[in-house]
Design a protein around this motif. Sequence first.
Motif, PDB file in Angstrom:
ATOM      1  N   VAL A  49      68.946 -68.483  63.052  1.00 14.38           N
ATOM      2  CA  VAL A  49      69.461 -69.815  63.362  1.00 14.38           C
ATOM      3  C   VAL A  49      68.929 -70.870  62.395  1.00 14.38           C
ATOM      4  O   VAL A  49      69.671 -71.733  61.937  1.00 14.38           O
ATOM      5  CB  VAL A  49      69.157 -70.183  64.824  1.00 14.38           C
ATOM      6  N   PHE A  50      67.664 -70.756  62.028  1.00 16.49           N
ATOM      7  CA  PHE A  50      67.114 -71.754  61.113  1.00 16.49           C
ATOM      8  C   PHE A  50      67.728 -71.647  59.731  1.00 16.49           C
ATOM      9  O   PHE A  50      68.013 -72.650  59.089  1.00 16.49           O
ATOM     10  CB  PHE A  50      65.596 -71.665  61.050  1.00 16.49           C
ATOM     11  N   GLY A  51      67.935 -70.411  59.295  1.00 19.51           N
ATOM     12  CA  GLY A  51      68.607 -70.213  58.019  1.00 19.51           C
ATOM     13  C   GLY A  51      69.991 -70.839  58.035  1.00 19.51           C
ATOM     14  O   GLY A  51      70.406 -71.498  57.083  1.00 19.51           O
ATOM     15  N   TRP A  52      70.715 -70.638  59.141  1.00 22.50           N
ATOM     16  CA  TRP A  52      72.072 -71.200  59.257  1.00 22.50           C
ATOM     17  C   TRP A  52      72.032 -72.721  59.234  1.00 22.50           C
ATOM     18  O   TRP A  52      72.872 -73.368  58.612  1.00 22.50           O
ATOM     19  CB  TRP A  52      72.728 -70.729  60.557  1.00 22.50           C
ATOM     20  N   LEU A  87      84.173 -68.936  57.472  1.00 24.79           N
ATOM     21  CA  LEU A  87      84.383 -67.669  58.171  1.00 24.79           C
ATOM     22  C   LEU A  87      84.828 -66.579  57.205  1.00 24.79           C
ATOM     23  O   LEU A  87      84.375 -65.436  57.298  1.00 24.79           O
ATOM     24  CB  LEU A  87      85.442 -67.852  59.270  1.00 24.79           C
ATOM     25  N   ILE A  88      85.721 -66.916  56.243  1.00 23.88           N
ATOM     26  CA  ILE A  88      86.219 -65.875  55.349  1.00 23.88           C
ATOM     27  C   ILE A  88      85.405 -65.788  54.064  1.00 23.88           C
ATOM     28  O   ILE A  88      85.379 -64.757  53.426  1.00 23.88           O
ATOM     29  CB  ILE A  88      87.721 -66.075  55.021  1.00 23.88           C
ATOM     30  N   SER A  89      84.709 -66.851  53.684  1.00 25.77           N
ATOM     31  CA  SER A  89      83.972 -66.809  52.417  1.00 25.77           C
ATOM     32  C   SER A  89      82.556 -66.286  52.601  1.00 25.77           C
ATOM     33  O   SER A  89      82.074 -65.485  51.807  1.00 25.77           O
ATOM     34  CB  SER A  89      83.937 -68.207  51.785  1.00 25.77           C
ATOM     35  N   ALA A  90      81.875 -66.718  53.658  1.00 23.85           N
ATOM     36  CA  ALA A  90      80.502 -66.261  53.890  1.00 23.85           C
ATOM     37  C   ALA A  90      80.529 -65.061  54.826  1.00 23.85           C
ATOM     38  O   ALA A  90      80.613 -65.208  56.035  1.00 23.85           O
ATOM     39  CB  ALA A  90      79.669 -67.395  54.478  1.00 23.85           C
ATOM     40  N   THR A  91      80.499 -63.870  54.254  1.00 27.37           N
ATOM     41  CA  THR A  91      80.533 -62.666  55.082  1.00 27.37           C
ATOM     42  C   THR A  91      79.133 -62.109  55.288  1.00 27.37           C
ATOM     43  O   THR A  91      78.911 -61.274  56.148  1.00 27.37           O
ATOM     44  CB  THR A  91      81.415 -61.590  54.426  1.00 27.37           C
ATOM     45  N   ASP A  92      78.199 -62.572  54.470  1.00 32.02           N
ATOM     46  CA  ASP A  92      76.817 -62.133  54.562  1.00 32.02           C
ATOM     47  C   ASP A  92      76.099 -63.017  55.590  1.00 32.02           C
ATOM     48  O   ASP A  92      76.135 -64.237  55.497  1.00 32.02           O
ATOM     49  CB  ASP A  92      76.185 -62.285  53.163  1.00 32.02           C
ATOM     50  N   GLN A  93      75.482 -62.367  56.569  1.00 28.17           N
ATOM     51  CA  GLN A  93      74.885 -63.108  57.672  1.00 28.17           C
ATOM     52  C   GLN A  93      73.926 -64.206  57.208  1.00 28.17           C
ATOM     53  O   GLN A  93      73.836 -65.266  57.825  1.00 28.17           O
ATOM     54  CB  GLN A  93      74.154 -62.136  58.595  1.00 28.17           C
ATOM     55  N   ASP A  94      73.217 -63.951  56.099  1.00 27.29           N
ATOM     56  CA  ASP A  94      72.256 -64.950  55.621  1.00 27.29           C
ATOM     57  C   ASP A  94      72.945 -66.183  55.049  1.00 27.29           C
ATOM     58  O   ASP A  94      72.296 -67.204  54.839  1.00 27.29           O
ATOM     59  CB  ASP A  94      71.355 -64.339  54.535  1.00 27.29           C
ATOM     60  N   MET A  95      74.240 -66.079  54.755  1.00 22.63           N
ATOM     61  CA  MET A  95      74.950 -67.221  54.174  1.00 22.63           C
ATOM     62  C   MET A  95      75.790 -67.978  55.196  1.00 22.63           C
ATOM     63  O   MET A  95      76.473 -68.938  54.853  1.00 22.63           O
ATOM     64  CB  MET A  95      75.848 -66.748  53.021  1.00 22.63           C
ATOM     65  N   PHE A  96      75.755 -67.539  56.458  1.00 22.46           N
ATOM     66  CA  PHE A  96      76.515 -68.240  57.500  1.00 22.46           C
ATOM     67  C   PHE A  96      76.095 -69.697  57.583  1.00 22.46           C
ATOM     68  O   PHE A  96      74.923 -70.027  57.391  1.00 22.46           O
ATOM     69  CB  PHE A  96      76.257 -67.614  58.872  1.00 22.46           C
ATOM     70  N   THR A  97      77.049 -70.557  57.912  1.00 26.24           N
ATOM     71  CA  THR A  97      76.682 -71.910  58.327  1.00 26.24           C
ATOM     72  C   THR A  97      76.441 -71.862  59.840  1.00 26.24           C
ATOM     73  O   THR A  97      76.751 -70.866  60.495  1.00 26.24           O
ATOM     74  CB  THR A  97      77.820 -72.903  58.032  1.00 26.24           C
TER      75      THR A  97
END
Lengths: 299, 293
Positions: free
Chosen positions: A89-92, A235-245
């Motif tokens: 969550v903090f990363g997001w 949703l379609i561009s950030a597929t890597d969990q660490d890059m989620f907003t």
Amino acid sequence: MTLSKVDSQLSASPMAPETTFGRIVRFVTGNVGLMTLMILLSLLMLAPALWTIGLSLKSNEELMMGTDAVFSFPYTLKNYLDIFENSHVFGWLVNSLIVSGGMTFGVLAMSSLAGYAFARLEFPFRRTLFVIILMGLAVPEQAVIIARHQIFSELGLHNTHLGLMLPGMSMPFGVFLMTQFFKAVPKEIDEAAMLDHASRLQIFWKVLLPLTLPAQATLGILTFLQSWNDYFWPLISATDQDMFTLTVGIASSQQNFAQSEGLGFLASQAIFSALPIIIVYVIFQKHIVTAVAGGAVKQ
Amino acid sequence: MSTAQIKRTDWSGFLFILPYLVIFITMIVIPLFWGINLSFQKADLFGPGEFVGFENYARLFNNKIFLQTVGNTFYFVLLTVPVLVVIGLGLALALNKEAPLQNVLRGIFFSSTILSVTVVTLIWRIIFIPNDGLMANIFTQFGWEPIAFLSDPDWSLISVAIATIWWCLGLPMMLFVAALQQIPKDLYEAASIDGANKMQSFLFITLPSLYKTIVLVTIIQIVMQFQLFGQALLMTQGGPNNTSRSIVMFIYDAGFRRWDIGSAAAASQILFLLILIAAMAQFIVTRKKGEQI
């Protein structure tokens, strides 16, 4: 007979005999009645959020027995502490801040430069370009998203902060708004600066830009809010969990939405992810309302 | 100063718009034409293949699910837009005054607008939970049969619409408030001198003055609600039986889950065309307001 006489004497509009229905209508349209109704409606409006806040303060075990536990003690912050343990969550949150901040800066910088040029400078194709950019207002995200996704794949921009920022920076509204605003600044101000031998860049940076601060605030708030709440592109561009907003991350973590299980935790996620924007809203309410309303009319 | 210097074309202004122009061309212009191109190709994950003319479009019009999503989307617009316009207008009329209480109430009604679709859907999913949600509790209180809002084919899209109305009603309200405050006060004074009552001044002053705003708000909402995506995806996943699947969800599924790029591109062009019609109407209405662009 006597009763209706008294009634008509008391009533404020003696023109028509008062019926019960008439009295209700007058009460509702009168100020006190109307405001009472509005306060009740506003509570109805707040009810979904209040319910969620209530659930977020209850332990999951207690909610399993029945959600009416919301109305009784004990309350706990455990669900919120559990969020802090979910390391993602903090990363997001950080990703959201970087993407929204970067996009806002980009939009402000490019729109101001372009707006100044369209409002003040003469160069080839000025009008044509402006009209083409305005036509861009009519292009919805969905019409370009497939091809944009392919282009970003070619460029290796998926799962990068820059890749999340760039599409939002293209919104023509900023250029339109800044052009209007620079046009509204009296030309005499430039001419006075010109007499002092200021260069074009100096006039833009030192003289005109400070005058456009209100427009910058409107545009900045609008861009930040849109970026923060954007769902489709991340949703379609950030597929890597660490890059989620935050928006996409919280959405992904509720995929295993199982009935009452972990209901309190789910509720706390909703409240937690809304908190930053609610704080900003409480502080800047007036600006935000103006920005969103102004943005809607021209988009 | 020589004549050559005066006649020289001044490109320096161009430099100011160059940064935006580069982004505009790469993010909007190229993807737009590339997308139109894709819609005429037999395309998949590995890029465009051969030119197939209108085959992708023909396939869409024979695709029952796509036609259903078009129907659903229109139904959703019908469910949400009239309600949003009426509620927005009602709230604006009631809260149009600049006074502390009215300001606070307007702030409350607008507050949901700033939430992300994730938060809104999370809140409403929690409310619509079949046995323990707020709705189920209320229904039990009144002794009614609880409805499985999100999994009942008759209710799924209506539930999404309810959440959407709650999310979006702030904007129409604020646009109407802005319009109401621009109606000159002396119109009402003149009317009351002529003996008009409240109802008459509403019918003959307020409504005609708001006419353009009503049209404008309606068009804005049609364009917005036409793009239904996140709420349906997060609340119902388009189900049950595609009863709450929207056009944008179809594009998302075709383009990013099934990698049927040709279909997705064609569907997005159809959506674009539908939105363009509404955008044109908005352009005409706003221009008639006497604004110059």
